[in-house]
Design a protein around this motif. Structure first.
Motif, PDB file in Angstrom:
ATOM      1  N   TYR A   1      26.626  13.278  17.254  1.00  0.00           N
ATOM      2  CA  TYR A   1      25.736  14.310  16.737  1.00  0.00           C
ATOM      3  C   TYR A   1      24.786  14.833  17.814  1.00  0.00           C
ATOM      4  N   GLU A   2      24.348  13.976  18.719  1.00  0.00           N
ATOM      5  CA  GLU A   2      23.523  14.452  19.827  1.00  0.00           C
ATOM      6  C   GLU A   2      24.306  15.413  20.714  1.00  0.00           C
ATOM      7  N   ALA A   3      25.593  15.136  20.919  1.00  0.00           N
ATOM      8  CA  ALA A   3      26.442  16.022  21.726  1.00  0.00           C
ATOM      9  C   ALA A   3      26.615  17.387  21.066  1.00  0.00           C
ATOM     10  N   LEU A   4      26.514  17.443  19.730  1.00  0.00           N
ATOM     11  CA  LEU A   4      26.629  18.714  19.011  1.00  0.00           C
ATOM     12  C   LEU A   4      25.313  19.492  19.000  1.00  0.00           C
ATOM     13  N   GLY A   5      24.233  18.880  19.447  1.00  0.00           N
ATOM     14  CA  GLY A   5      22.954  19.570  19.494  1.00  0.00           C
ATOM     15  C   GLY A   5      21.904  19.053  18.534  1.00  0.00           C
ATOM     16  N   PHE A   6      22.225  18.030  17.753  1.00  0.00           N
ATOM     17  CA  PHE A   6      21.235  17.410  16.875  1.00  0.00           C
ATOM     18  C   PHE A   6      20.312  16.542  17.732  1.00  0.00           C
TER      19      PHE A   6
ATOM     20  N   ALA B   1      32.413  20.167  22.064  1.00  0.00           N
ATOM     21  CA  ALA B   1      31.618  18.937  22.092  1.00  0.00           C
ATOM     22  C   ALA B   1      32.152  17.920  21.099  1.00  0.00           C
ATOM     23  N   ALA B   2      32.594  18.389  19.940  1.00  0.00           N
ATOM     24  CA  ALA B   2      33.172  17.472  18.952  1.00  0.00           C
ATOM     25  C   ALA B   2      34.406  16.784  19.522  1.00  0.00           C
ATOM     26  N   ALA B   3      35.287  17.563  20.139  1.00  0.00           N
ATOM     27  CA  ALA B   3      36.523  17.001  20.699  1.00  0.00           C
ATOM     28  C   ALA B   3      36.239  16.013  21.824  1.00  0.00           C
ATOM     29  N   ALA B   4      35.209  16.277  22.617  1.00  0.00           N
ATOM     30  CA  ALA B   4      34.892  15.432  23.766  1.00  0.00           C
ATOM     31  C   ALA B   4      34.081  14.192  23.407  1.00  0.00           C
ATOM     32  N   ASN B   5      33.641  14.081  22.149  1.00  0.00           N
ATOM     33  CA  ASN B   5      32.739  12.987  21.781  1.00  0.00           C
ATOM     34  C   ASN B   5      33.177  12.222  20.545  1.00  0.00           C
ATOM     35  N   GLY B   6      34.468  12.055  20.373  1.00  0.00           N
ATOM     36  CA  GLY B   6      34.989  11.200  19.313  1.00  0.00           C
ATOM     37  C   GLY B   6      35.314  11.890  18.012  1.00  0.00           C
ATOM     38  N   GLY B   7      35.137  13.200  17.949  1.00  0.00           N
ATOM     39  CA  GLY B   7      35.459  13.942  16.741  1.00  0.00           C
ATOM     40  C   GLY B   7      36.792  14.648  16.865  1.00  0.00           C
ATOM     41  N   THR B   8      37.105  15.454  15.873  1.00  0.00           N
ATOM     42  CA  THR B   8      38.339  16.228  15.874  1.00  0.00           C
ATOM     43  C   THR B   8      37.990  17.703  15.807  1.00  0.00           C
ATOM     44  N   ALA B   9      38.411  18.457  16.810  1.00  0.00           N
ATOM     45  CA  ALA B   9      38.161  19.895  16.841  1.00  0.00           C
ATOM     46  C   ALA B   9      39.182  20.603  15.959  1.00  0.00           C
ATOM     47  N   ASP B  10      38.788  21.744  15.431  1.00  0.00           N
ATOM     48  CA  ASP B  10      39.682  22.600  14.646  1.00  0.00           C
ATOM     49  C   ASP B  10      40.459  21.818  13.590  1.00  0.00           C
TER      50      ASP B  10
ATOM     51  N   ARG C   1      34.611  27.711  13.106  1.00  0.00           N
ATOM     52  CA  ARG C   1      35.558  26.657  13.451  1.00  0.00           C
ATOM     53  C   ARG C   1      35.059  25.388  12.789  1.00  0.00           C
ATOM     54  N   ASN C   2      35.992  24.549  12.341  1.00  0.00           N
ATOM     55  CA  ASN C   2      35.651  23.312  11.644  1.00  0.00           C
ATOM     56  C   ASN C   2      35.949  22.113  12.524  1.00  0.00           C
ATOM     57  N   VAL C   3      35.023  21.168  12.513  1.00  0.00           N
ATOM     58  CA  VAL C   3      35.196  19.915  13.250  1.00  0.00           C
ATOM     59  C   VAL C   3      35.010  18.758  12.281  1.00  0.00           C
ATOM     60  N   ALA C   4      35.587  17.640  12.625  1.00  0.00           N
ATOM     61  CA  ALA C   4      35.368  16.412  11.869  1.00  0.00           C
ATOM     62  C   ALA C   4      34.648  15.427  12.780  1.00  0.00           C
ATOM     63  N   ASP C   5      33.661  14.731  12.225  1.00  0.00           N
ATOM     64  CA  ASP C   5      32.961  13.715  13.002  1.00  0.00           C
ATOM     65  C   ASP C   5      33.847  12.466  13.071  1.00  0.00           C
ATOM     66  N   PRO C   6      33.431  11.416  13.772  1.00  0.00           N
ATOM     67  CA  PRO C   6      34.281  10.230  13.898  1.00  0.00           C
ATOM     68  C   PRO C   6      34.659   9.579  12.565  1.00  0.00           C
TER      69      PRO C   6
ATOM     70  N   HIS D   1      33.877  13.347   8.359  1.00  0.00           N
ATOM     71  CA  HIS D   1      33.028  14.317   7.674  1.00  0.00           C
ATOM     72  C   HIS D   1      33.229  15.680   8.346  1.00  0.00           C
ATOM     73  N   ILE D   2      33.475  16.710   7.554  1.00  0.00           N
ATOM     74  CA  ILE D   2      33.805  18.023   8.098  1.00  0.00           C
ATOM     75  C   ILE D   2      32.564  18.906   8.204  1.00  0.00           C
ATOM     76  N   TRP D   3      32.423  19.507   9.374  1.00  0.00           N
ATOM     77  CA  TRP D   3      31.334  20.438   9.664  1.00  0.00           C
ATOM     78  C   TRP D   3      31.930  21.780  10.052  1.00  0.00           C
ATOM     79  N   GLU D   4      31.374  22.830   9.490  1.00  0.00           N
ATOM     80  CA  GLU D   4      31.792  24.179   9.821  1.00  0.00           C
ATOM     81  C   GLU D   4      30.699  24.821  10.671  1.00  0.00           C
ATOM     82  N   ALA D   5      31.028  25.114  11.921  1.00  0.00           N
ATOM     83  CA  ALA D   5      30.108  25.853  12.785  1.00  0.00           C
ATOM     84  C   ALA D   5      30.414  27.322  12.571  1.00  0.00           C
ATOM     85  N   VAL D   6      29.402  28.093  12.168  1.00  0.00           N
ATOM     86  CA  VAL D   6      29.646  29.486  11.803  1.00  0.00           C
ATOM     87  C   VAL D   6      28.628  30.414  12.470  1.00  0.00           C
ATOM     88  N   TRP D   7      29.141  31.547  12.935  1.00  0.00           N
ATOM     89  CA  TRP D   7      28.300  32.622  13.465  1.00  0.00           C
ATOM     90  C   TRP D   7      28.570  33.855  12.629  1.00  0.00           C
TER      91      TRP D   7
END
Length: 142
Positions: free
Chosen positions: A21-26, A90-99, A112-117, A120-126
């Protein structure tokens, strides 16, 4: 008083989840963190409580969903398309699953949607505020 949301998530490895989560900006709020929980701040009103499975079980007796299931998709806004892509990388590089789901580009909105380790699915949206205020986000009439 501003209303806040605290999303509570059970995690198998608290340290790894905190790094993710820190790698994602939290950022971590140490006032509400210990060896069983980490309060991760997204904004002034959005916080994510990462809870060890043992801590989670003090709140509910309901079973923890396996990482292969979906109980909820949490969407967070990003400032640009590039920020969405950076969160995905960042998700892909830090133990999560990108797309984890297909990328969506509607012109006025990009996500784009990522899953944490723990799955849990997170949708990053602009969203383009100019297109929204101009009404370009509406579906065409049939």
């Amino acid at each position: 008083m501003t209303r806040m949301i605290f999303v509570n998530l059970p995690v198998a490895n608290l340290a790894a989840s905190r790094r993710f989560y820190e790698a994602l900006g939290f950022t971590n709020n140490p006032l509400f963190s210990d060896d069983t929980a980490a309060c991760m701040v997204w904004s002034e009103s959005i916080n994510v409580m990462l809870l060890t499975h043992a801590k989670w079980r003090t709140f509910t007796t309901r079973p923890i969903a396996p990482s292969t299931s979906s109980e909820v998709m949490l969407a967070v806004s990003c400032d640009s398309r590039e920020a969405v892509d950076a969160m995905n990388a960042a998700a892909a590089a830090n133990g999560g699953t990108a797309d984890i789901n297909p990328m969506q580009d509607l012109g006025f909105m990009y996500n784009r949607n990522v899953a944490d380790p723990d799955g849990h699915i997170w949708e990053a949206v602009w969203m383009n505020p100019t297109a929204i205020s101009a009404g370009e986000h509406k579906a065409p009439a049939e």
